[in-house]
Design a protein around this motif. Structure first.
Motif: not given
Length: 152
Positions: A144-148
């Protein structure tokens, strides 16, 4: 085991994750020492809408590992409803912690580590990657989240 429901949409899973961060009390905290030896403990946590805040003694293994490694993996839930948060850690003494974060923590738990005689430190875990899934049906879209950045 019978799977009779389809996977939740990403937006629903994100709302579920945010709800759990608001209402749950404990989170599993995984860290590692300089030799890579893992350490896993449950800690109280608070969510301020962007970051997860932990408090523990700076001299215990978790405190030392978080300070040295600056990374943590947090886990909520059981094996059929999982939330994993990988994050970057910033450490604050009880005097340095932003008062808003300390108040969120104290308000949630009815305990303020700043008032303890023993030294406590606060650890801000800024999420970098968030995964959430209920059983195998949600594994393909678990991130659901990648690299913040939220992907939803």
């Amino acid at each position: 085991m019978k799977i009779d429901k389809g996977p939740r949409a990403a937006g629903e899973r994100m709302r579920d994750v945010l709800g759990r961060l608001e209402r749950e009390t404990d989170v599993w905290v995984a860290s590692a020492d300089g030799a890579g030896v893992p350490y896993l403990v449950p800690l109280w946590f608070a969510w301020d809408g962007a970051d997860v805040w932990l408090a523990t003694r700076p001299g215990n293994p978790t405190g030392r590992n978080l300070r040295a490694g600056r990374r943590a993996r947090l886990a909520l839930g059981d094996t059929r409803d999982v939330v994993l948060i990988d994050g970057e850690v910033e450490v604050f003494s009880a005097r340095e912690v932003p008062s808003a974060a300390a108040e969120v923590f104290a308000g949630k738990h009815g305990w303020d580590p700043r008032s303890e005689r023993a030294a406590y430190a606060y650890y801000r875990v800024r999420p970098v990657e968030v995964q959430a899934w209920c059983e195998v049906r949600e594994l393909p879209q678990r991130t659901l989240m990648r690299d913040g950045a939220w992907l939803v």
